[in-house]
Each structure stands twice: as C-alpha cells, then as structure tokens.
Design a protein around this motif. Sequence first.
Motif, PDB file in Angstrom:
ATOM      1  N   THR A 170       0.532  -0.706   0.201  1.00 43.18           N
ATOM      2  CA  THR A 170       0.204  -0.280  -0.132  1.00 43.18           C
ATOM      3  C   THR A 170       0.827   1.027   0.065  1.00 43.18           C
ATOM      4  O   THR A 170       0.679   2.148   0.007  1.00 43.18           O
ATOM      5  CB  THR A 170      -1.140   0.287   1.218  1.00 43.18           C
ATOM      6  OG1 THR A 170      -0.300   0.278   2.394  1.00 43.18           O
ATOM      7  CG2 THR A 170      -1.715  -1.171   1.619  1.00 43.18           C
ATOM      8  N   LEU A 171       1.869   1.412   0.779  1.00 44.07           N
ATOM      9  CA  LEU A 171       2.883   2.295   0.458  1.00 44.07           C
ATOM     10  C   LEU A 171       3.525   2.545  -0.939  1.00 44.07           C
ATOM     11  O   LEU A 171       4.631   3.875  -0.936  1.00 44.07           O
ATOM     12  CB  LEU A 171       3.773   1.828   1.866  1.00 44.07           C
ATOM     13  CG  LEU A 171       2.873   2.587   3.264  1.00 44.07           C
ATOM     14  CD1 LEU A 171       3.938   2.894   4.486  1.00 44.07           C
ATOM     15  CD2 LEU A 171       1.897   3.187   3.034  1.00 44.07           C
ATOM     16  N   GLY A 172       4.529   0.852  -1.420  1.00 40.32           N
ATOM     17  CA  GLY A 172       5.421   1.228  -2.107  1.00 40.32           C
ATOM     18  C   GLY A 172       5.851  -0.166  -2.958  1.00 40.32           C
ATOM     19  O   GLY A 172       5.020  -0.915  -2.329  1.00 40.32           O
ATOM     20  N   VAL A 173       6.340  -0.152  -4.429  1.00 41.49           N
ATOM     21  CA  VAL A 173       6.344  -1.735  -4.761  1.00 41.49           C
ATOM     22  C   VAL A 173       7.568  -1.477  -4.342  1.00 41.49           C
ATOM     23  O   VAL A 173       8.758  -0.790  -4.490  1.00 41.49           O
ATOM     24  CB  VAL A 173       5.404  -1.234  -6.122  1.00 41.49           C
ATOM     25  CG1 VAL A 173       6.052  -2.882  -7.059  1.00 41.49           C
ATOM     26  CG2 VAL A 173       4.460  -0.740  -6.626  1.00 41.49           C
ATOM     27  N   VAL A 174       8.168  -2.785  -3.259  1.00 36.77           N
ATOM     28  CA  VAL A 174       9.407  -3.944  -3.891  1.00 36.77           C
ATOM     29  C   VAL A 174      10.106  -4.246  -4.648  1.00 36.77           C
ATOM     30  O   VAL A 174       9.373  -4.952  -5.377  1.00 36.77           O
ATOM     31  CB  VAL A 174       9.604  -4.151  -2.706  1.00 36.77           C
ATOM     32  CG1 VAL A 174      10.816  -5.178  -1.844  1.00 36.77           C
ATOM     33  CG2 VAL A 174       8.822  -4.051  -1.119  1.00 36.77           C
ATOM     34  N   THR A 175      11.252  -3.330  -5.481  1.00 31.38           N
ATOM     35  CA  THR A 175      11.375  -4.104  -6.429  1.00 31.38           C
ATOM     36  C   THR A 175      12.847  -4.539  -6.430  1.00 31.38           C
ATOM     37  O   THR A 175      13.990  -5.439  -7.766  1.00 31.38           O
ATOM     38  CB  THR A 175      11.936  -3.193  -7.745  1.00 31.38           C
ATOM     39  OG1 THR A 175      12.605  -2.014  -7.087  1.00 31.38           O
ATOM     40  CG2 THR A 175      10.636  -2.304  -8.238  1.00 31.38           C
ATOM     41  N   GLU A 176      13.631  -4.104  -5.743  1.00 32.18           N
ATOM     42  CA  GLU A 176      14.568  -4.981  -5.296  1.00 32.18           C
ATOM     43  C   GLU A 176      14.926  -5.261  -3.791  1.00 32.18           C
ATOM     44  O   GLU A 176      14.292  -4.218  -2.781  1.00 32.18           O
ATOM     45  CB  GLU A 176      15.986  -4.351  -5.751  1.00 32.18           C
ATOM     46  CG  GLU A 176      16.643  -4.585  -7.099  1.00 32.18           C
ATOM     47  CD  GLU A 176      17.354  -3.456  -7.658  1.00 32.18           C
ATOM     48  OE1 GLU A 176      18.967  -3.341  -6.808  1.00 32.18           O
ATOM     49  OE2 GLU A 176      17.397  -3.194  -9.024  1.00 32.18           O
ATOM     50  N   CYS A 177      15.747  -6.399  -3.544  1.00 33.42           N
ATOM     51  CA  CYS A 177      15.776  -6.762  -1.798  1.00 33.42           C
ATOM     52  C   CYS A 177      17.133  -7.363  -1.710  1.00 33.42           C
ATOM     53  O   CYS A 177      17.301  -8.215  -1.972  1.00 33.42           O
ATOM     54  CB  CYS A 177      14.730  -7.113  -0.748  1.00 33.42           C
ATOM     55  SG  CYS A 177      14.405  -9.074  -1.655  1.00 33.42           S
ATOM     56  N   GLN A 178      17.389  -7.265  -0.142  1.00 29.65           N
ATOM     57  CA  GLN A 178      18.465  -7.568   0.427  1.00 29.65           C
ATOM     58  C   GLN A 178      19.104  -8.572   1.578  1.00 29.65           C
ATOM     59  O   GLN A 178      17.613  -7.639   2.276  1.00 29.65           O
ATOM     60  CB  GLN A 178      20.107  -6.205   0.222  1.00 29.65           C
ATOM     61  CG  GLN A 178      20.297  -6.095  -1.456  1.00 29.65           C
ATOM     62  CD  GLN A 178      21.723  -4.766  -0.557  1.00 29.65           C
ATOM     63  OE1 GLN A 178      20.778  -3.892   0.167  1.00 29.65           O
ATOM     64  NE2 GLN A 178      22.851  -4.552  -1.254  1.00 29.65           N
ATOM     65  N   LEU A 179      19.367  -9.251   1.172  1.00 29.82           N
ATOM     66  CA  LEU A 179      18.971 -10.481   2.222  1.00 29.82           C
ATOM     67  C   LEU A 179      20.155 -11.648   3.256  1.00 29.82           C
ATOM     68  O   LEU A 179      20.371 -11.229   3.024  1.00 29.82           O
ATOM     69  CB  LEU A 179      17.597 -11.752   2.378  1.00 29.82           C
ATOM     70  CG  LEU A 179      15.995 -10.822   2.287  1.00 29.82           C
ATOM     71  CD1 LEU A 179      15.409 -10.935   0.692  1.00 29.82           C
ATOM     72  CD2 LEU A 179      15.301 -11.963   3.068  1.00 29.82           C
ATOM     73  N   LYS A 180      19.795 -11.544   4.544  1.00 29.07           N
ATOM     74  CA  LYS A 180      20.372 -11.894   5.403  1.00 29.07           C
ATOM     75  C   LYS A 180      20.666 -13.081   5.550  1.00 29.07           C
ATOM     76  O   LYS A 180      19.589 -13.964   6.089  1.00 29.07           O
ATOM     77  CB  LYS A 180      20.859 -11.301   6.850  1.00 29.07           C
ATOM     78  CG  LYS A 180      21.996 -11.959   7.749  1.00 29.07           C
ATOM     79  CD  LYS A 180      21.668 -11.092   8.890  1.00 29.07           C
ATOM     80  CE  LYS A 180      20.957 -11.632   9.680  1.00 29.07           C
ATOM     81  NZ  LYS A 180      20.756 -10.732  11.554  1.00 29.07           N
ATOM     82  N   LEU A 181      21.587 -13.854   5.058  1.00 28.33           N
ATOM     83  CA  LEU A 181      21.149 -15.548   4.848  1.00 28.33           C
ATOM     84  C   LEU A 181      22.352 -16.584   6.450  1.00 28.33           C
ATOM     85  O   LEU A 181      22.406 -15.810   6.999  1.00 28.33           O
ATOM     86  CB  LEU A 181      22.162 -16.239   3.700  1.00 28.33           C
ATOM     87  CG  LEU A 181      21.150 -15.300   2.661  1.00 28.33           C
ATOM     88  CD1 LEU A 181      22.677 -15.943   1.211  1.00 28.33           C
ATOM     89  CD2 LEU A 181      20.566 -15.646   1.707  1.00 28.33           C
TER      90      LEU A 181
END
Length: 442
Positions: A195-206
């Motif tokens: 509802t606030l924005g479109v997430v297009t990329e992300c970085q995750l801790k593995l």
Amino acid sequence: MKSIFPKILKSNQIITKNIEKYNVDWMNKFHGKAQTILLPSNTTDVSNILKTCNSNKIPIHIQGGNTGLVGGAVASNAEVLISMERLNKIKNFCDKRGVIHCQSGCILQTLDEHVNEKGWLMPLDLGAKGSCQIGGNIATNAGGIRFYKYGSLHQNVLGMKVVLPNGDIYNDTQGFYKNNTGYHIKNLMIGAEGTLGVVTECQLKLQKSKPSIKGMLFSLNNLEQLSKLIELSTNTLQDFISAFELMDKKSLILHQKHFSNLPISIGNFNVLIETQFTDDDYHQSVLDKFFENCMENELIEDGTVTNNETQLNQLWSIREGITENLSKEPKSLYKFDISIKLNDIHTLQQKLKDYDTYFFGHVLDENIHLNILNDGSNDQIENIVYNLVNELNGSISAEHGIGIMKKKYLHQYDTKNQIQLLKDIKKTFDPNNILNPGLITN
Ligand SMILES: Cc1cc2nc3c(=O)[nH]c(=O)nc-3n(C[C@H](O)[C@H](O)[C@H](O)COP(=O)(O)OP(=O)(O)OC[C@H]3O[C@@H](n4cnc5c(N)ncnc54)[C@H](O)[C@@H]3O)c2cc1C
C-alpha cells in the motif's frame, strides 16, 4: 487508458487476454477485476508505470506469487495490475558475507536452492515457497516455520529498492547490518502489503545451513503436556530448534484421509519438531537425553525421531499439506491466522466445540492457524471467532496480514487507536490513493 501504457512499456509487457489467473486468489475466494496486466522487468519500468498512474489518477494493484491468504493479491479496486513475475534476477550473492541481493519477483524456493549450493539458507521458509515471491514475503512480513530460529523479516532484510506511488525511487541498498539514519522506511515497507510502495529489489541476510538435521513427530494427549513439552524444549533445545509445529487430531485424521497412514498413533495434539546443529554426534546425544526426559516425565504418548532426509520430508509434507487438504473439502472453509497465548487454546476450543475446527501452526510463536469447515456459508463464523480472539486479547492477524479479508475486523478492534495513524501514513506516501486501493484501511 489502453493508449497510455504502450508509451512506456514494450508490447509484450502488456497483456489483456487470457488473464483469468491474475484475477482469482489462491483460495479461489477473492476475485479481481483487472483488465490490463503489466509485466515490468526492472525498477525503471515500475517507476514509469507508477508515475503514469499517479499523474492520471489510475488505481493500480501489485501481485507477487498470488499465494496470499487475505485476498490482498487480486485487484479488487483497480483495473490495472502489475505482476512482478519478470523481476526475477539474482543481482549478487556474496557467499563470504552471506547476503543475497535480488529482484523482488524471485521465487523463495529458487533463492533458497541458489544459496544452498554454497552452504547458506534463506532465513524464511513456508509451505508456499515454490510459488511465493520474496517481494510478496516482504510485503506481507511473512513469518513461516523458521521464525522462531531466525526472527522476522524486519531482522533479515538489510536493504531494498522501492518505487513510491508517485514513481520516485527510494534506494536503500547499502546492505549494512546497522544503519540508523532516521526513520526506518525499509521496516515500514515490510508488512505494508504493497500500500506504500512497490518493492523491486531487496537484500537479505542469510543463515549458515547446518549439516545435521533431525525431525521428531510426537503425539500428546492434552495441553498440559504440550505446555510442559514447550518448556522443556525451550530450556534444553533452544539453540537446536529450527521449527516447532502443532497439528491437532482432526488435522492429522484429514491427512490420513488423503494420504497413507502416519508413523505414530494420533494424539489430541501432535508436534513436529525440527532441530539443526553442526556436530551430528553431539546433536544426537542432546536429542537422546531430551527424548528420555520426555518419556520419564510422561510428556508424550508416542513418537518417532529421524535424521533421514526422505523421512524428514515426509514428516514435513504432513504439516505442509494441511492447508491444501482443507481446501479440498467440499464444505465452506474459514481460515484464521491468530496469535493467542498457549493457555487460551483450550478456551477457544471449548467455545468453538460446536464447529468443525482444525488447530495447527507455529505454536512456539503463539501463532495458530485455526480453520473451520462449515456446511454452506455462515456470515457469523468470522464475527464469533474474532470476538473471542479479541476477548482473549489476541491478534486477529499473526502473519498473513489484513488484505481485504480482515479489514472490517481491524477497524472493529482498533483498541490501539492505530487506524488514523495508518491512514495518515498512507496519505503521506500515496495522497492520490492509487496503489493497492482498498487494502488494510482505505
Ligand atoms: C500453502 C500455503 C502456506 C502458507 N504458509 C505461510 C506461512 O507459514 N507464513 C506466512 O506468513 N504466510 C504463509 N502463507 C501466505 C503467503 O504465502 C504469504 O503471505 C506470502 O508471503 C505471499 O507472497 P506472494 O508472493 O504470493 O504475494 P501475493 O500473494 O502475490 O501478495 C501478497 C500481498 O503483497 C503485495 N505484494 C506482492 N509483491 C509485492 C511487491 N513486490 N511490492 C509490494 N507489494 C507486493 C500484494 O499486493 C498483496 O497485498 C501461505 C500460503 C499458502 C498458500
């Protein structure tokens, strides 16, 4: 409207025919009214789409893997839908730091398999992993079976790129573990359901995968045993537990109806515990002691322990199959995803004893997936359950979110006076209310 999008996207990124699958949700309960499906392949495409929609005040809806369980993935109030399926590239995987940077349309299982090759795990795992996208997971703040071990996505998402409703790009992809530079916009996006924005990329801790993995399936007679088993497990196995799942008697009887017999006799409550550790001998010795303790203190009625991968997968298919088994039943299905204290499960069971109830879920996180099967639809069931949850001071949404399905009840039980705050935040990000209209508050 039709003439707008060809100016910013290629013709093969706009579809208007054979679009039925985008307009029905996983439960076949919620139906969308999208007539145009847009298939962006990068952040710039998404930015151009939102800029165009915002300046023309065109409502638009975001869809990830369409496995959401609250009706939020289909376009109930928009004729244009963005499907994130083509944003499926892994941008970087640093196996030294254990960090993955990818586009948000990557399928969770694909990411997990990719990092497994170098001895890492995604910090998140859930039954829909073969279809759900990491962007959808972030948007719903999905919990899943590894929540107890690795924590929520608030802890594990290090950075993200988000397109705001006016098309601006918010870029927080430095990917640091620590970064206190004002309000955590990233954390606001986690669980915002698009509802606030479109997430297009992300970085995750593995997380490092552990070579020694074992599973235990126990049957128990009553909640007192369950409570003591939880106490013993958290006291003696805390560093080992990677999942701890509850399944009640009827959930397992339903499994037997569709599949083969179970490796244990069914109890009123049954738990699947998975443990992981680096050293197998030490792991085994700890579990032997734990098992002995369970028997001595009469905490379990029957049980099986395995470190065989095939058998472990079989145990998991019992737990992960429950949602699908229930959806195969010809009756109307009511799904609840609630947080309540362990002691309150009994009260809830008693109060709902006239209904065909199924209790299962992530019990160590106090998150129960209560499902009810009913002959025909009954408008009162949701009211009854949510009133009870409210009386027990529980949460009406532990991990699935609000979407369309629970909006009415979020408003009804607004004890924290949060609705106005949520609306104010939405207005700040999306004054024209073009993005995922109708979800959560508006
Ligand atoms: C069998 C089964 C088991 C499940 N188990 C669990 C579980 O254990 N734990 C749990 O938490 N959930 C569970 N779920 C629910 C569901 O899988 C999760 O909510 C999942 O995170 C949704 O991801 P998705 O890609 O399918 O998103 P979708 O269903 O497509 O969308 C969900 C919401 O996120 C928004 N959205 C999607 N992508 C983006 C994006 N890139 N940017 C912004 N907004 C976006 C959509 O607009 C929508 O509001 C389960 C579902 C099924 C069918």
